[in-house]
Design a protein around this motif. Structure first.
Motif, PDB file in Angstrom:
ATOM      1  N   GLN A   1       0.835  -1.209   0.000  1.00 22.02           N
ATOM      2  CA  GLN A   1       0.000   0.000   0.000  1.00 22.02           C
ATOM      3  C   GLN A   1       0.864   1.250   0.000  1.00 22.02           C
ATOM      4  O   GLN A   1       0.636   2.174  -0.781  1.00 22.02           O
ATOM      5  N   ALA A   2       1.845   1.280   0.895  1.00 23.24           N
ATOM      6  CA  ALA A   2       2.717   2.447   0.998  1.00 23.24           C
ATOM      7  C   ALA A   2       3.516   2.634  -0.284  1.00 23.24           C
ATOM      8  O   ALA A   2       3.666   3.752  -0.779  1.00 23.24           O
ATOM      9  N   ARG A   3       4.033   1.548  -0.835  1.00 21.84           N
ATOM     10  CA  ARG A   3       4.813   1.626  -2.073  1.00 21.84           C
ATOM     11  C   ARG A   3       3.969   2.166  -3.224  1.00 21.84           C
ATOM     12  O   ARG A   3       4.396   3.057  -3.955  1.00 21.84           O
ATOM     13  N   ASP A   4       2.751   1.636  -3.362  1.00 30.23           N
ATOM     14  CA  ASP A   4       1.876   2.080  -4.452  1.00 30.23           C
ATOM     15  C   ASP A   4       1.507   3.551  -4.313  1.00 30.23           C
ATOM     16  O   ASP A   4       1.490   4.293  -5.299  1.00 30.23           O
ATOM     17  N   GLU A   5       1.208   3.975  -3.089  1.00 32.45           N
ATOM     18  CA  GLU A   5       0.882   5.386  -2.885  1.00 32.45           C
ATOM     19  C   GLU A   5       2.104   6.261  -3.134  1.00 32.45           C
ATOM     20  O   GLU A   5       1.999   7.352  -3.707  1.00 32.45           O
ATOM     21  N   LEU A   6       3.278   5.797  -2.741  1.00 29.63           N
ATOM     22  CA  LEU A   6       4.511   6.541  -2.983  1.00 29.63           C
ATOM     23  C   LEU A   6       4.761   6.698  -4.483  1.00 29.63           C
ATOM     24  O   LEU A   6       5.134   7.774  -4.947  1.00 29.63           O
ATOM     25  N   ILE A   7       4.524   5.655  -5.237  1.00 23.04           N
ATOM     26  CA  ILE A   7       4.665   5.731  -6.696  1.00 23.04           C
ATOM     27  C   ILE A   7       3.730   6.796  -7.259  1.00 23.04           C
ATOM     28  O   ILE A   7       4.113   7.603  -8.109  1.00 23.04           O
ATOM     29  N   ASP A   8       2.505   6.828  -6.755  1.00 24.83           N
ATOM     30  CA  ASP A   8       1.531   7.826  -7.208  1.00 24.83           C
ATOM     31  C   ASP A   8       1.985   9.244  -6.851  1.00 24.83           C
ATOM     32  O   ASP A   8       1.882  10.164  -7.665  1.00 24.83           O
ATOM     33  N   VAL A   9       2.517   9.417  -5.645  1.00 27.80           N
ATOM     34  CA  VAL A   9       3.004  10.732  -5.215  1.00 27.80           C
ATOM     35  C   VAL A   9       4.130  11.187  -6.133  1.00 27.80           C
ATOM     36  O   VAL A   9       4.153  12.343  -6.595  1.00 27.80           O
ATOM     37  N   VAL A  10       5.066  10.301  -6.430  1.00 28.39           N
ATOM     38  CA  VAL A  10       6.193  10.655  -7.309  1.00 28.39           C
ATOM     39  C   VAL A  10       5.691  11.034  -8.696  1.00 28.39           C
ATOM     40  O   VAL A  10       6.130  12.036  -9.278  1.00 28.39           O
ATOM     41  N   ARG A  11       4.746  10.273  -9.226  1.00 25.49           N
ATOM     42  CA  ARG A  11       4.182  10.600 -10.550  1.00 25.49           C
ATOM     43  C   ARG A  11       3.550  11.981 -10.558  1.00 25.49           C
ATOM     44  O   ARG A  11       3.737  12.754 -11.496  1.00 25.49           O
ATOM     45  N   ARG A  12       2.806  12.280  -9.490  1.00 25.16           N
ATOM     46  CA  ARG A  12       2.147  13.583  -9.421  1.00 25.16           C
ATOM     47  C   ARG A  12       3.156  14.715  -9.317  1.00 25.16           C
ATOM     48  O   ARG A  12       2.994  15.763  -9.950  1.00 25.16           O
ATOM     49  N   LEU A  13       4.212  14.503  -8.548  1.00 21.90           N
ATOM     50  CA  LEU A  13       5.249  15.528  -8.438  1.00 21.90           C
ATOM     51  C   LEU A  13       5.983  15.712  -9.769  1.00 21.90           C
ATOM     52  O   LEU A  13       6.262  16.841 -10.177  1.00 21.90           O
ATOM     53  N   GLU A  14       6.277  14.618 -10.442  1.00 18.14           N
ATOM     54  CA  GLU A  14       6.985  14.708 -11.719  1.00 18.14           C
ATOM     55  C   GLU A  14       6.128  15.349 -12.801  1.00 18.14           C
ATOM     56  O   GLU A  14       6.651  16.022 -13.689  1.00 18.14           O
ATOM     57  N   ALA A  15       4.823  15.142 -12.732  1.00 14.38           N
ATOM     58  CA  ALA A  15       3.921  15.701 -13.738  1.00 14.38           C
ATOM     59  C   ALA A  15       3.827  17.214 -13.623  1.00 14.38           C
ATOM     60  O   ALA A  15       3.555  17.908 -14.609  1.00 14.38           O
ATOM     61  N   GLY A  16       4.064  17.734 -12.427  1.00  9.74           N
ATOM     62  CA  GLY A  16       3.977  19.177 -12.225  1.00  9.74           C
ATOM     63  C   GLY A  16       2.537  19.651 -12.227  1.00  9.74           C
ATOM     64  O   GLY A  16       1.598  18.870 -12.077  1.00  9.74           O
ATOM     65  N   GLY A  17       2.368  20.946 -12.397  1.00 12.77           N
ATOM     66  CA  GLY A  17       1.026  21.513 -12.452  1.00 12.77           C
ATOM     67  C   GLY A  17       0.379  21.704 -11.097  1.00 12.77           C
ATOM     68  O   GLY A  17      -0.811  21.998 -11.015  1.00 12.77           O
ATOM     69  N   THR A  18       1.140  21.512 -10.028  1.00 11.55           N
ATOM     70  CA  THR A  18       0.582  21.726  -8.702  1.00 11.55           C
ATOM     71  C   THR A  18       1.172  23.015  -8.127  1.00 11.55           C
ATOM     72  O   THR A  18       2.236  23.471  -8.549  1.00 11.55           O
ATOM     73  N   THR A  19       0.465  23.555  -7.190  1.00 15.63           N
ATOM     74  CA  THR A  19       0.966  24.764  -6.528  1.00 15.63           C
ATOM     75  C   THR A  19       2.134  24.386  -5.629  1.00 15.63           C
ATOM     76  O   THR A  19       2.371  23.198  -5.345  1.00 15.63           O
ATOM     77  N   LEU A  20       2.842  25.388  -5.175  1.00 17.47           N
ATOM     78  CA  LEU A  20       3.959  25.149  -4.264  1.00 17.47           C
ATOM     79  C   LEU A  20       3.469  24.439  -3.007  1.00 17.47           C
ATOM     80  O   LEU A  20       4.085  23.469  -2.549  1.00 17.47           O
ATOM     81  N   GLU A  21       2.353  24.902  -2.469  1.00 16.18           N
ATOM     82  CA  GLU A  21       1.801  24.296  -1.252  1.00 16.18           C
ATOM     83  C   GLU A  21       1.425  22.831  -1.493  1.00 16.18           C
ATOM     84  O   GLU A  21       1.710  21.961  -0.662  1.00 16.18           O
TER      85      GLU A  21
END
Length: 100
Positions: free
Chosen positions: A14-34
């Motif tokens: 569970q933790a690994r899969d969620e971590l993979i998702d977090v990394v993908r979201r960070l790499e994709a960009g488009g999020t605010t600094l916060e």
């Protein structure tokens, strides 16, 4: 859910899969600094959970290997070695073959 709760309840997968998702979201960009900071912090929590699981698995493996390699452990396991089992989990089948 707090970090402490996650560390106590999340399984490794569970933790690994969620971590993979977090990394993908960070790499994709488009999020605010916060949002990026929150994702980064979540990723750090998840990485700690994964590391704890992996460290625990390593400790269990090390303990099993140490137990296996204790003096006397080999003699006990080889005394009940392959001849005591017919390979399919059943009882010994070579008893009495010479008598038949």
């Amino acid at each position: 859910m707090t970090a402490r709760t996650d560390e106590d309840t999340l399984g490794y997968e569970q933790a690994r899969d969620e971590l993979i998702d977090v990394v993908r979201r960070l790499e994709a960009g488009g999020t605010t600094l916060e949002e990026s900071l929150a994702l980064w912090e979540r990723g750090e929590e998840l990485a700690r959970v994964c590391r704890r699981w992996l460290d625990g698995a390593r400790a269990r493996l090390d303990a099993a290997l140490a137990e296996r390699d204790k003096p006397g452990a080999r003699e006990a396991s080889s005394a009940a070695g392959p001849a005591a089992d017919d390979g399919d989990g059943g009882a010994r089948t070579d008893i009495g073959r010479d008598e038949v």
